[in-house]
Write an enzyme that holds these catalytic residues in place. Structure first.
Site, PDB file in Angstrom:
ATOM      1  CB  SER A  59      -0.955   0.014   1.197  1.00 31.34           C
ATOM      2  OG  SER A  59      -2.076  -0.790   0.929  1.00 31.34           O
ATOM      3  CE  LYS A  62      -4.599   1.762  -0.901  1.00 31.59           C
ATOM      4  NZ  LYS A  62      -4.003   0.617  -0.193  1.00 31.59           N
ATOM      5  CB  SER A 119      -3.987   1.739   3.890  1.00 32.02           C
ATOM      6  OG  SER A 119      -3.290   1.413   2.720  1.00 32.02           O
TER       7      SER A 119
END
Length: 385
Positions: A59, A62, A119
Site C-alpha cells: 500500500s 498509495k 489505507s
C-alpha cells in the site's frame, strides 16, 4: 619525524573517510530487504541498503495516489467537497477497505482521509476513477508521474498495491515520491491524524472508525507521515517522515518480516539522522529579493521573490561558509505572467555548488495600453513619477 608524518596522514585519511561514510560502524544494519534515509529538503541520501532493488510495494503505492490527488486539488480539477459516486469496481476491492457500497456518495475529503489513515483500497480506486475517469487512465497517470520524477525502478499495475505481476518499485523511488508528496502542505492535515471516522453506505448509517496504520504518528516525536503497506509478497513496508527544527527526514523500509520490525527500524533510521545531521536554511519561499524595472507595462516595477525553500544538510558540529550569487536581468518586459522564472540564486561553498533556487515575478505584469503610456508621459512631465 617520518613516523610522525605517516601517523598524521593516516589520521587525516580516517577523518576524511568517516566524514564521507554515513555509517562507519559495520554493525549498523537495517532488518529489511531494502531501506533508505534521506533529507526531505535536498533529497540527499544519508543511508541506503539495496535502494534500487525492484520490490512489491503493497500500500505504499498509495503515496502516488495521494500525490496526484494533491495536484488535482491545487489545480482546481477537483475540490474537497466534491461528491464522488462509488462505482461497482471500487466497491468490489478486497484487502483493507471502508466497505463502500456501489452507488453511495462520498466526498473527496473523506476518501483522502480513508486512504491516509486506513489505507482503504476502495477509497483509493474511487478517488482515482474520479480524478481520471477510469482506473486504467489513473494508473497511466501514476506511471507518467513516476517517469517525470525519475523513478526508474517503478511500474504501477494497480492503484491499491495489491500483489500483481509487474507491479513494483524501489526504496529509492518511494523516497522520491514521498519527498514530492510532503511538498504539498495540505496533505499534512490527514497524514498526521491519529484517529477519525467516516460514515459509509447509501444511507450513511454505518460509522467506520479510522485509526492511522502508521503508529509512529502516535509515538514518535515529530512524526508527520507517510504510509504503511503489507502483502504476503511485499512483507511489511513503511515510508515514514518526521520533522525536528529545520530538518525533515524520510525513511523507507521494504520487505520487513513483521510490523514491529518495520516501525523499530524506521525509528532507528530517523534517530540516527536527527542525532547526526542538521539542516541549514539557505532560502525561504516568497521572500522578496529585489525590485526590478518593467518596460512597456502597466506597472513601473515588480518584486522578484524566491520560488521555493532551500536548505543544506550538514553533519552536526560542521561549519560552512556559504556564498550566493544572484542572477537577474536589469529589467523585464511586459507582458509576463505571475510566477515566471526570470533568474536564480546559486549557493556555493568554496567553488562547489550546493544548491540553487529560482527567482520569479510576484504578480502578473500586463502590457500597457496607449492610454497608459500617455498617462505615464504626463506623470513624467509633471514630475510625479
Amino acid at each position: 619525524m617520518y613516523i610522525k608524518k605517516v601517523f598524521t596522514v593516516i589520521i587525516m585519511f580516517i577523518l576524511i573517510f568517516n566524514s564521507l561514510m554515513c555509517f562507519a560502524d559495520s554493525n549498523f544494519d537495517i532488518q529489511a530487504k531494502s531501506a533508505i534515509l534521506i533529507d526531505a529538503s535536498s533529497g540527499k541520501v544519508i543511508y541506503e541498503k539495496n535502494p534500487h532493488e525492484k520490490l512489491a510495494p503493497a500500500s505504499i503505492t498509495k503515496i502516488m495516489v495521494l500525490l496526484l490527488a494533491m495536484e488535482a486539488l491545487e489545480s482546481n480539477k477537483i475540490k474537497l467537497d466534491d461528491k464522488v459516486v462509488i462505482s461497482a469496481n471500487a466497491s468490489s476491492m478486497g484487502g483493507s477497505q471502508i466497505y463502500l457500497e456501489e452507488g453511495e456518495e462520498q466526498t473527496v475529503e473523506d476518501l483522502i482521509k480513508s486512504i491516509s489513515l486506513r489505507s482503504a483500497n476502495d477509497a483509493a480506486v474511487a478517488l482515482g476513477e474520479y480524478i481520471a475517469g477510469s482506473e486504467e487512465i489513473f494508473i497511466e497517470m501514476m506511471n507518467n508521474k513516476a517517469k517525470e520524477l525519475g523513478m526508474e525502478n517503478t511500474n504501477f499495475k494497480n492503484i491499491t498495491g495489491l500483489d500483481e505481476e509487474g507491479h513494483y518499485t524501489s526504496a529509492y523511488d518511494v523516497s522520491i515520491m514521498s519527498k514530492e508528496l510532503l511538498k504539498h502542505k495540505k496533505i499534512h492535515q490527514w497524514l498526521t491524524v491519529w484517529m477519525s471516522s467516516v460514515k459509509v453506505g447509501k444511507e450513511k448509517d454505518v460509522v467506520q472508525n479510522l485509526v492511522n496504520t502508521n503508529r509512529l504518528i502516535h509515538d514518535y516525536k515529530g512524526a508527520n507521515g507517510i504510509k504503511t503497506g503489507f502483502t504476503r509478497k511485499a512483507g511489511y513496508c513503511l515510508s515514514a517522515s518526521a520533522t525536528r527544527g529545520n530538518l525533515t527526514l524520510i525513511s523507507v523500509v521494504m520487505g520487513c518480516k513483521n510490523s514491529s520490525i518495520r516501525f523499530k527500524e524506521s525509528k532507528k533510521l530517523l534517530d540516527y539522522g536527527f542525532a547526526n545531521y542538521q539542516s541549514i536554511p539557505l532560502a525561504k519561499k516568497n521572500i522578496v529579493v529585489k525590485k526590478i524595472p518593467v518596460q512597456k507595462g502597466k506597472i513601473d516595477s515588480v518584486e522578484v521573490i524566491i520560488e521555493d525553500d532551500l536548505s543544506y544538510l550538514v553533519k552536526k558540529g560542521s561549519t560552512i561558509d556559504v556564498k550566493k550569487e544572484i542572477i537577474l536581468p536589469s529589467y523585464i518586459s511586459a507582458p509576463t505572467p505571475k510566477n515566471t522564472k526570470i533568474g536564480e540564486i546559486i549557493y556555493k561553498v568554496g567553488e562547489k555548488e550546493i544548491g540553487r533556487v529560482n527567482l520569479v515575478v510576484k504578480q502578473n505584469i500586463n502590457k500597457a495600453s496607449i492610454k497608459d503610456s500617455i498617462r505615464k508621459i504626463f506623470k513624467v512631465m509633471l514630475g510625479t513619477i
